[in-house]
Design a protein around this motif. Structure first.
Motif, PDB file in Angstrom:
ATOM      1  N   GLU A  62      72.074  -8.215  98.163  1.00 23.44           N
ATOM      2  CA  GLU A  62      70.740  -8.028  98.733  1.00 23.44           C
ATOM      3  C   GLU A  62      70.717  -8.537 100.161  1.00 23.44           C
ATOM      4  OE1 GLU A  62      66.024  -8.569  97.634  1.00 23.44           O
ATOM      5  OE2 GLU A  62      67.501  -9.771  96.549  1.00 23.44           O
ATOM      6  N   GLY A  63      70.191  -7.719 101.061  1.00 26.06           N
ATOM      7  CA  GLY A  63      70.110  -8.111 102.463  1.00 26.06           C
ATOM      8  C   GLY A  63      68.814  -7.632 103.090  1.00 26.06           C
ATOM      9  N   TYR A  64      68.304  -8.437 104.023  1.00 25.74           N
ATOM     10  CA  TYR A  64      67.130  -8.062 104.810  1.00 25.74           C
ATOM     11  C   TYR A  64      67.612  -7.847 106.238  1.00 25.74           C
ATOM     12  CZ  TYR A  64      62.324  -8.184 106.611  1.00 25.74           C
ATOM     13  OH  TYR A  64      61.115  -7.861 107.207  1.00 25.74           O
TER      14      TYR A  64
ATOM     15  N   GLY B 187      77.082   0.961  97.300  1.00 27.20           N
ATOM     16  CA  GLY B 187      77.855   1.667  96.279  1.00 27.20           C
ATOM     17  C   GLY B 187      77.198   2.949  95.803  1.00 27.20           C
ATOM     18  N   ARG B 188      75.884   3.109  96.064  1.00 19.02           N
ATOM     19  CA  ARG B 188      75.185   4.304  95.586  1.00 19.02           C
ATOM     20  C   ARG B 188      74.692   5.190  96.721  1.00 19.02           C
ATOM     21  NH1 ARG B 188      73.351   0.383  91.720  1.00 19.02           N
ATOM     22  NH2 ARG B 188      73.922   0.971  89.581  1.00 19.02           N
ATOM     23  N   TYR B 189      73.931   4.608  97.652  1.00 18.28           N
ATOM     24  CA  TYR B 189      73.331   5.391  98.733  1.00 18.28           C
ATOM     25  C   TYR B 189      73.573   4.696 100.066  1.00 18.28           C
ATOM     26  CZ  TYR B 189      70.727   7.339  94.770  1.00 18.28           C
ATOM     27  OH  TYR B 189      70.386   7.910  93.566  1.00 18.28           O
ATOM     28  N   ASP B 190      73.359   5.453 101.152  1.00 20.54           N
ATOM     29  CA  ASP B 190      73.398   4.901 102.498  1.00 20.54           C
ATOM     30  C   ASP B 190      71.982   4.870 103.060  1.00 20.54           C
ATOM     31  OD1 ASP B 190      76.115   4.859 102.188  1.00 20.54           O
ATOM     32  OD2 ASP B 190      76.499   6.604 103.460  1.00 20.54           O
ATOM     33  N   VAL B 191      71.687   3.839 103.842  1.00 17.06           N
ATOM     34  CA  VAL B 191      70.372   3.715 104.479  1.00 17.06           C
ATOM     35  C   VAL B 191      70.582   3.813 105.980  1.00 17.06           C
ATOM     36  CG1 VAL B 191      68.300   2.309 104.732  1.00 17.06           C
ATOM     37  CG2 VAL B 191      69.625   2.203 102.606  1.00 17.06           C
ATOM     38  N   ARG B 192      69.962   4.830 106.590  1.00 19.94           N
ATOM     39  CA  ARG B 192      70.167   5.124 108.011  1.00 19.94           C
ATOM     40  C   ARG B 192      68.885   4.818 108.790  1.00 19.94           C
ATOM     41  NH1 ARG B 192      73.564   9.041 110.705  1.00 19.94           N
ATOM     42  NH2 ARG B 192      72.656   9.763 112.667  1.00 19.94           N
ATOM     43  N   VAL B 193      69.033   4.034 109.872  1.00 22.81           N
ATOM     44  CA  VAL B 193      67.860   3.644 110.659  1.00 22.81           C
ATOM     45  C   VAL B 193      68.209   3.657 112.141  1.00 22.81           C
ATOM     46  CG1 VAL B 193      67.081   2.132 108.800  1.00 22.81           C
ATOM     47  CG2 VAL B 193      68.397   1.181 110.671  1.00 22.81           C
ATOM     48  N   LEU B 194      67.144   3.587 112.966  1.00 21.33           N
ATOM     49  CA  LEU B 194      67.328   3.437 114.410  1.00 21.33           C
ATOM     50  C   LEU B 194      66.927   2.028 114.842  1.00 21.33           C
ATOM     51  CD1 LEU B 194      66.024   6.893 115.658  1.00 21.33           C
ATOM     52  CD2 LEU B 194      68.385   6.141 115.395  1.00 21.33           C
ATOM     53  N   GLY B 195      65.764   1.594 114.465  1.00 18.71           N
ATOM     54  CA  GLY B 195      65.299   0.242 114.747  1.00 18.71           C
ATOM     55  C   GLY B 195      64.150  -0.067 113.817  1.00 18.71           C
ATOM     56  N   THR B 196      64.319  -1.043 112.933  1.00 21.88           N
ATOM     57  CA  THR B 196      63.320  -1.252 111.888  1.00 21.88           C
ATOM     58  C   THR B 196      63.596  -2.546 111.136  1.00 21.88           C
ATOM     59  OG1 THR B 196      62.329  -0.204 109.949  1.00 21.88           O
ATOM     60  CG2 THR B 196      64.676  -0.014 110.174  1.00 21.88           C
ATOM     61  N   GLU B 197      62.728  -2.881 110.170  1.00 17.83           N
ATOM     62  CA  GLU B 197      62.948  -3.998 109.260  1.00 17.83           C
ATOM     63  C   GLU B 197      62.846  -3.491 107.832  1.00 17.83           C
ATOM     64  OE1 GLU B 197      60.894  -7.659 109.815  1.00 17.83           O
ATOM     65  OE2 GLU B 197      60.998  -7.553 112.015  1.00 17.83           O
ATOM     66  N   PHE B 198      63.861  -3.800 107.033  1.00 21.67           N
ATOM     67  CA  PHE B 198      63.879  -3.321 105.656  1.00 21.67           C
ATOM     68  C   PHE B 198      64.730  -4.231 104.799  1.00 21.67           C
ATOM     69  CE2 PHE B 198      67.355  -1.494 107.946  1.00 21.67           C
ATOM     70  CZ  PHE B 198      68.412  -1.389 107.049  1.00 21.67           C
ATOM     71  N   ASN B 199      64.518  -4.129 103.490  1.00 16.83           N
ATOM     72  CA  ASN B 199      65.249  -4.943 102.518  1.00 16.83           C
ATOM     73  C   ASN B 199      66.019  -4.014 101.587  1.00 16.83           C
ATOM     74  OD1 ASN B 199      65.157  -7.987 101.387  1.00 16.83           O
ATOM     75  ND2 ASN B 199      65.323  -6.579  99.664  1.00 16.83           N
ATOM     76  N   VAL B 200      67.295  -4.312 101.363  1.00 17.37           N
ATOM     77  CA  VAL B 200      68.130  -3.503 100.468  1.00 17.37           C
ATOM     78  C   VAL B 200      68.643  -4.376  99.333  1.00 17.37           C
ATOM     79  CG1 VAL B 200      70.193  -2.062 100.242  1.00 17.37           C
ATOM     80  CG2 VAL B 200      68.847  -1.992 102.352  1.00 17.37           C
ATOM     81  N   THR B 201      68.429  -3.925  98.096  1.00 15.84           N
ATOM     82  CA  THR B 201      68.984  -4.596  96.920  1.00 15.84           C
ATOM     83  C   THR B 201      69.986  -3.642  96.289  1.00 15.84           C
ATOM     84  OG1 THR B 201      66.867  -5.723  96.551  1.00 15.84           O
ATOM     85  CG2 THR B 201      68.459  -5.740  94.737  1.00 15.84           C
TER      86      THR B 201
END
Length: 308
Positions: A146-148, A164-178
């Motif tokens: 888990e990372g913020y 391991g399942r999906y990729d999260v693509r961003v330009l500039g933002t704040e998000f949390n991935v579990t």
């Protein structure tokens, strides 16, 4: 090896019998030596937060650190930068950047800044792999756990979190991935900006205060709701109307223990509350016992807690 014992050995707060026990364990295998070195590095760099004000229902159990270290531990959030060497970027022949890997042991958390200025907070038992310097068209990192992320904006070089399942693509933002490889839960929650989730035939865009979660094997979009969960960055474990059965799974993940519940009657009881990660698993159990009739035992050799 019990993590508490290993950390007390590093701090010099063990008996002669415990010292011999740790030394024998270290000499058993190269893997044990590697784990000891990682804990040693973590101990040297650890900076615990102490400014979280929460009423306690039981006396806080503190380790007896030596005086010089005790002063250092009062400064800020911990920096668990355990670098495990440089190698080619995820073994891809077309890449040549040296990369680093940060692993956060159970019951702890880490904060770091990447080469592009992106800030990352890592939760317990999480690993982030990233390049020493970003190059190419995209800024790729790999997360297991888990990372913020507070991503530094760069429209020409999107930031991509691979899991391991999906990729999260961003330009500039704040998000949390579990995205723990050992857990069936996969979730991305967006706090600011925009993200796009891709992989396994999925392409989904999120707006602020929305999250993408796996539900029965399908990725669905939902409102973020209560944001207390993200306070793990402050060293807090927050539960909001969660069953003991699901709480146990989180506690196992955060503290690196196995919890066996023999008292099935309490599994469906629901709880709401906050705990400081540094207070430890037994503090959580003591608080839960205030409103529930159960006892528990802890086997330090096997790292198993049994609830009766």
């Amino acid at each position: 090896m019990n993590t508490d014992l290993l950390q007390r050995y590093i701090a010099g707060d063990v008996t002669e019998a415990e010292r011999k026990q740790v030394l024998e364990w270290i000499e058993e295998s190269p893997e044990h030596l590697q784990e000891y070195r990682a804990q040693r590095t973590l101990y040297d760099l650890a900076l615990w937060r102490t400014d979280i004000d929460i009423k306690e229902t039981a006396p806080e159990k503190r380790l007896s650190w030596k005086e010089p270290v005790r002063e250092v531990l009062k400064i800020a959030a911990i920096f668990a930068l355990v670098f495990v060497g440089s190698y080619y970027w995820w073994n891809r022949p077309e890449k040549s950047e040296a990369v680093q890997s940060v692993y956060v042991p159970a019951g702890q958390r880490a904060e770091l800044v990447l080469a592009d200025g992106t800030k990352v907070w890592l939760n317990s038992q999480s690993r982030l792999t990233f390049p020493a310097a970003f190059g190419g068209e995209a800024r790729n990192v790999r997360l297991d756990g888990e990372g913020y992320f507070a991503v530094k904006a760069d429209e020409e070089h999107p930031f991509i979190v691979e899991t391991g399942r999906y990729d999260v693509r961003v330009l500039g933002t704040e998000f949390n991935v579990t995205a723990y490889a050992s857990d069936s839960v996969w979730r991305t929650a967006l706090l600011k900006g925009k993200v796009e989730i891709t992989g396994q035939g999925v392409r989904m865009k999120l707006e602020p205060d929305m999250q993408a979660c796996l539900d029965g094997g399908t990725l669905v979009k939902k409102p973020v709701g209560n944001k207390d969960h993200f306070r793990w960055r402050e060293g807090l474990i927050c539960f909001n109307d969660i069953s003991l059965e699901n709480m146990v799974k989180k506690l196992e993940l955060y503290y690196g223990v196995r919890i066996v519940v023999r008292n099935k009657d309490i599994l469906h009881n629901h709880y709401t509350g906050k705990f400081r990660t540094r207070d430890g698993i037994e503090h959580v159990l003591r608080v839960l016992k205030l409103n529930n009739r159960f006892t528990y035992t802890k086997d330090d050799e096997t790292n198993v807690i049994t609830i009766y």
